[in-house]
Write an enzyme that holds these catalytic residues in place. Structure first.
Site, mmCIF file in Angstrom:
data_model
loop_
_atom_site.group_PDB
_atom_site.id
_atom_site.type_symbol
_atom_site.label_atom_id
_atom_site.label_comp_id
_atom_site.label_asym_id
_atom_site.label_seq_id
_atom_site.Cartn_x
_atom_site.Cartn_y
_atom_site.Cartn_z
ATOM 1 N N SER A 191 0.832 -1.203 0.000
ATOM 2 C CA SER A 191 0.000 0.000 0.000
ATOM 3 C C SER A 191 0.868 1.256 0.000
ATOM 4 O O SER A 191 1.972 1.254 0.571
ATOM 5 C CB SER A 191 -0.851 -0.023 1.271
ATOM 6 O OG SER A 191 -1.471 1.211 1.484
ATOM 7 N N TYR A 202 -2.440 -1.234 10.972
ATOM 8 C CA TYR A 202 -2.656 -1.787 9.627
ATOM 9 C C TYR A 202 -1.482 -1.427 8.714
ATOM 10 O O TYR A 202 -0.899 -2.275 8.044
ATOM 11 C CB TYR A 202 -3.976 -1.272 9.024
ATOM 12 C CG TYR A 202 -4.028 -1.518 7.535
ATOM 13 C CD1 TYR A 202 -4.219 -2.808 7.044
ATOM 14 C CD2 TYR A 202 -3.814 -0.484 6.618
ATOM 15 C CE1 TYR A 202 -4.205 -3.054 5.674
ATOM 16 C CE2 TYR A 202 -3.799 -0.719 5.259
ATOM 17 C CZ TYR A 202 -3.995 -2.005 4.791
ATOM 18 O OH TYR A 202 -3.965 -2.254 3.442
ATOM 19 N N LYS A 257 1.703 -3.784 6.663
ATOM 20 C CA LYS A 257 2.143 -3.752 5.252
ATOM 21 C C LYS A 257 3.645 -3.488 5.191
ATOM 22 O O LYS A 257 4.376 -4.131 4.446
ATOM 23 C CB LYS A 257 1.388 -2.656 4.489
ATOM 24 C CG LYS A 257 -0.082 -2.938 4.332
ATOM 25 C CD LYS A 257 -0.319 -4.069 3.360
ATOM 26 C CE LYS A 257 -1.631 -4.748 3.588
ATOM 27 N NZ LYS A 257 -1.847 -5.962 2.834
HETATM 28 P P1 NAD Z 1 -11.033 -7.200 1.142
HETATM 29 O O1 NAD Z 1 -11.288 -7.195 2.600
HETATM 30 O O2 NAD Z 1 -12.174 -6.963 0.231
HETATM 31 O O3 NAD Z 1 -10.336 -8.565 0.709
HETATM 32 C C1 NAD Z 1 -9.467 -9.273 1.574
HETATM 33 C C2 NAD Z 1 -9.958 -10.725 1.632
HETATM 34 O O4 NAD Z 1 -9.100 -11.466 2.505
HETATM 35 C C3 NAD Z 1 -11.374 -10.840 2.199
HETATM 36 O O5 NAD Z 1 -12.165 -11.596 1.284
HETATM 37 C C4 NAD Z 1 -11.188 -11.582 3.520
HETATM 38 O O6 NAD Z 1 -12.288 -12.426 3.792
HETATM 39 C C5 NAD Z 1 -9.900 -12.335 3.285
HETATM 40 N N1 NAD Z 1 -9.120 -12.653 4.489
HETATM 41 C C6 NAD Z 1 -8.771 -11.817 5.489
HETATM 42 N N2 NAD Z 1 -8.049 -12.487 6.419
HETATM 43 C C7 NAD Z 1 -7.924 -13.766 5.969
HETATM 44 C C8 NAD Z 1 -7.293 -14.930 6.480
HETATM 45 N N3 NAD Z 1 -6.651 -14.925 7.650
HETATM 46 N N4 NAD Z 1 -7.352 -16.068 5.749
HETATM 47 C C9 NAD Z 1 -8.008 -16.100 4.573
HETATM 48 N N5 NAD Z 1 -8.642 -15.044 4.066
HETATM 49 C C10 NAD Z 1 -8.600 -13.878 4.741
HETATM 50 O O7 NAD Z 1 -9.863 -6.138 0.875
HETATM 51 P P2 NAD Z 1 -9.301 -5.582 -0.502
HETATM 52 O O8 NAD Z 1 -9.631 -4.143 -0.573
HETATM 53 O O9 NAD Z 1 -9.657 -6.472 -1.607
HETATM 54 O O10 NAD Z 1 -7.750 -5.679 -0.202
HETATM 55 C C11 NAD Z 1 -6.957 -6.762 -0.649
HETATM 56 C C12 NAD Z 1 -5.544 -6.558 -0.156
HETATM 57 O O11 NAD Z 1 -5.048 -5.327 -0.671
HETATM 58 C C13 NAD Z 1 -5.416 -6.469 1.353
HETATM 59 O O12 NAD Z 1 -4.227 -7.118 1.754
HETATM 60 C C14 NAD Z 1 -5.328 -4.986 1.606
HETATM 61 O O13 NAD Z 1 -4.617 -4.700 2.784
HETATM 62 C C15 NAD Z 1 -4.548 -4.524 0.390
HETATM 63 N N6 NAD Z 1 -4.770 -3.111 0.062
HETATM 64 C C16 NAD Z 1 -6.041 -2.634 -0.054
HETATM 65 C C17 NAD Z 1 -6.256 -1.295 -0.342
HETATM 66 C C18 NAD Z 1 -7.638 -0.730 -0.434
HETATM 67 O O14 NAD Z 1 -7.800 0.485 -0.304
HETATM 68 N N7 NAD Z 1 -8.669 -1.533 -0.667
HETATM 69 C C19 NAD Z 1 -5.157 -0.444 -0.544
HETATM 70 C C20 NAD Z 1 -3.866 -0.970 -0.430
HETATM 71 C C21 NAD Z 1 -3.690 -2.311 -0.121
HETATM 72 C C1 WQD Z 2 -9.595 9.541 1.035
HETATM 73 C C2 WQD Z 2 -9.831 11.035 1.290
HETATM 74 C C3 WQD Z 2 -10.175 11.566 3.601
HETATM 75 C C4 WQD Z 2 -13.959 9.408 4.018
HETATM 76 C C5 WQD Z 2 -7.038 4.507 3.176
HETATM 77 C C6 WQD Z 2 -5.973 3.814 3.980
HETATM 78 C C7 WQD Z 2 -4.861 3.338 3.089
HETATM 79 C C8 WQD Z 2 -5.404 2.524 1.911
HETATM 80 C C9 WQD Z 2 -6.567 3.158 1.237
HETATM 81 C C10 WQD Z 2 -5.154 0.217 2.347
HETATM 82 C C11 WQD Z 2 -9.094 11.554 2.522
HETATM 83 C C12 WQD Z 2 -11.421 11.863 2.802
HETATM 84 C C13 WQD Z 2 -12.788 9.956 3.525
HETATM 85 C C14 WQD Z 2 -15.026 10.271 4.369
HETATM 86 C C15 WQD Z 2 -13.691 12.146 3.685
HETATM 87 N N1 WQD Z 2 -5.869 1.244 2.322
HETATM 88 N N2 WQD Z 2 -12.662 11.298 3.363
HETATM 89 N N3 WQD Z 2 -14.847 11.615 4.170
HETATM 90 O O1 WQD Z 2 -7.259 7.554 3.890
HETATM 91 O O2 WQD Z 2 -6.323 7.868 1.554
HETATM 92 O O3 WQD Z 2 -6.453 5.616 2.504
HETATM 93 O O4 WQD Z 2 -7.534 3.584 2.194
HETATM 94 O O5 WQD Z 2 -3.978 0.083 2.260
HETATM 95 O O6 WQD Z 2 -3.994 2.603 3.897
HETATM 96 O O7 WQD Z 2 -5.450 4.724 4.943
HETATM 97 O O8 WQD Z 2 -8.534 6.729 1.843
HETATM 98 O O9 WQD Z 2 -10.883 6.763 1.138
HETATM 99 O O10 WQD Z 2 -10.343 6.804 3.601
HETATM 100 O O11 WQD Z 2 -9.854 8.822 2.220
HETATM 101 O O12 WQD Z 2 -13.583 13.378 3.549
HETATM 102 O O13 WQD Z 2 -16.081 9.836 4.827
HETATM 103 O O14 WQD Z 2 -11.209 11.223 1.541
HETATM 104 O O15 WQD Z 2 -9.979 12.523 4.594
HETATM 105 O O16 WQD Z 2 -8.689 12.871 2.231
HETATM 106 P P1 WQD Z 2 -7.110 7.052 2.528
HETATM 107 P P2 WQD Z 2 -9.990 7.203 2.225
#
Ligand code: NAD
Ligand code: WQD
Length: 334
Positions: free
Chosen positions: A124, A149, A153
């Site tokens: 991330s 969290y 990562k």
């Molecule tokens: P998500 O929660 O939709 O998908 C994650 C999946 O992993 C879920 O289906 C959950 O049931 C499964 N899971 C969690 N713990 C588990 C375990 N111990 N064993 C088996 N399955 C398990 O999330 P996502 O948004 O699809 O994210 C996928 C990956 O990408 C995650 O590792 C997340 O940290 C990373 N990521 C997400 C974002 C974002 O903003 N969505 C940003 C950066 C990184």
């Molecule tokens: C985006 C912008 C908020 C909600 C998070 C995690 C990051 C990554 C992605 C996994 C910001 C603003 C948000 C609301 C708002 N996940 N906001 N009202 O914070 O950039 O990233 O998700 O790795 O680790 O920190 O994403 O969508 O929460 O926020 O004004 O109800 O929207 O302040 O500027 P963020 P976000």
């Protein structure tokens, strides 16, 4: 390639499985369904017209993983499984460290035992902490995370770097996602947050369908063009395609590579809100609220490395993302 996808019923995993199948990869999904549902499998199958083996397995369950690896010879693992709620991670740090870090260690041990040394990891942009400037490229130092969290990562990245240093046979792609939003255009798969969404887009879509009253805009006094936070929103289908491209690192045995997956464009909260209103022809009520603790003013990628080395570039616009997110929310409701 025969690919083990952990967390494959989740938001990003499910879209990636669709793209992997489209490129004729052989995919096996495992997920413990703690943040997704098995019905996603049938929708992936509807979109792709292919069957996908699914197993309800927790990545911390070594025995179940070993049994799976005895029956299947995987060429590569794409690892999405993990807990991802920033706020919750501050309340339940041990659960997050156990699930994400311990889970990844168990998974890696089993893969090692069964000679699968190819790994793609969902990292991330959060690992950059508060960057000194924007856009952020991969040479920027990793920063101080503001929540457990984020630390999971950052720590898993370090574990994978150490693993590769100890044994260069490992080919590993660390993919640093910026802000994934949007959904598959079919409306069959998308993001499905539990409870009140933390992230901007799912909150907006829930306001749009009348499930929430108004959007809280967290701060309008940042040092950004309109004072609201700026992020690099990327369509989840573009992100999914980035994983298929990242398999190049594995196929060409390139060792450990790190890539930003973002569009390179920063949009403010107000720009997202206004674009959403325009493309979906709907009004989104909002209120300006204080800044959210831990938020940074702006964060967007320099995605040139992925373009140059993987031939990957995001194609979808913010308009596409707003339209597809709303389309998914409507389908989910009906
Ligand atoms: P998500 O929660 O939709 O998908 C994650 C999946 O992993 C879920 O289906 C959950 O049931 C499964 N899971 C969690 N713990 C588990 C375990 N111990 N064993 C088996 N399955 C398990 O999330 P996502 O948004 O699809 O994210 C996928 C990956 O990408 C995650 O590792 C997340 O940290 C990373 N990521 C997400 C974002 C974002 O903003 N969505 C940003 C950066 C990184
Ligand atoms: C985006 C912008 C908020 C909600 C998070 C995690 C990051 C990554 C992605 C996994 C910001 C603003 C948000 C609301 C708002 N996940 N906001 N009202 O914070 O950039 O990233 O998700 O790795 O680790 O920190 O994403 O969508 O929460 O926020 O004004 O109800 O929207 O302040 O500027 P963020 P976000």
């Amino acid at each position: 390639m025969k690919i083990l996808v952990t967390g494959g019923t989740g938001f990003i995993g499910s879209h990636t499985v669709v793209e992997l199948l489209d490129q004729n990869n052989d995919v096996v999904i495992i997920d413990n369904l703690c943040n997704s549902s098995e019905s996603v499998i049938k929708n992936i199958e509807k979109i792709s017209g292919k069957k996908v083996p699914f197993f309800n397995i927790d990545i911390r369950d070594k025995k179940a993983l070993e049994e799976l690896c005895t029956k299947n010879k995987f060429d590569c693992c794409i690892h999405f499984a993990g807990l991802k709620a920033v706020g919750e991670s501050c309340q339940k740090p041990l659960e997050y460290y156990d699930n994400n870090i311990n889970g990844t260690l168990v998974l890696l041990e089993v893969l090692k035992k069964y000679n699968c040394h190819n790994f793609v990891f969902s990292s991330s942009a959060t690992v950059y902490g508060s960057p000194k400037s924007n856009p952020i490229d991969e040479t920027f130092p990793k920063g101080t995370c503001t929540n457990p969290y984020g630390w999971t990562k950052s720590m898993i990245e370090q574990i994978l770097i150490d693993l590769h240093n100890a044994n260069p046979d490992w080919n590993i792609a660390l993919l640093r996602y910026f802000n994934p939003i949007g959904a598959h255009k079919s409306g069959l798969i998308g993001e499905n947050p539990n409870g009140i969404p933390n992230n901007l887009m799912p909150y907006i879509t829930q306001v749009a369908v009348g499930q929430r009253k108004e959007l809280n805009v967290f701060g309008n006094d940042y040092d950004t063009p309109d004072g609201t936070g700026v992020r690099d929103y990327i369509h989840v289908v573009d992100l999914a395609k980035g994983h298929v491209k990242a398999l190049k690192v594995i196929k060409e045995k390139q060792g450990l590579k790190i890539y930003n997956l973002g569009t390179g464009h920063g949009y403010s909260v107000m720009q997202v809100l206004k674009t959403f209103e325009k493309v979906n022809n709907i009004k989104i009520p909002y209120k300006i609220k204080p800044r959210r603790p831990g938020d940074i003013a702006a964060c967007y990628a320099n995605p040139q490395k992925a373009l140059k080395e993987l031939g990957w570039k995001a194609q979808y616009t913010l308009e596409d993302m707003c339209r597809d997110s709303y389309n998914w929310e409507i389908h989910k409701k009906n």
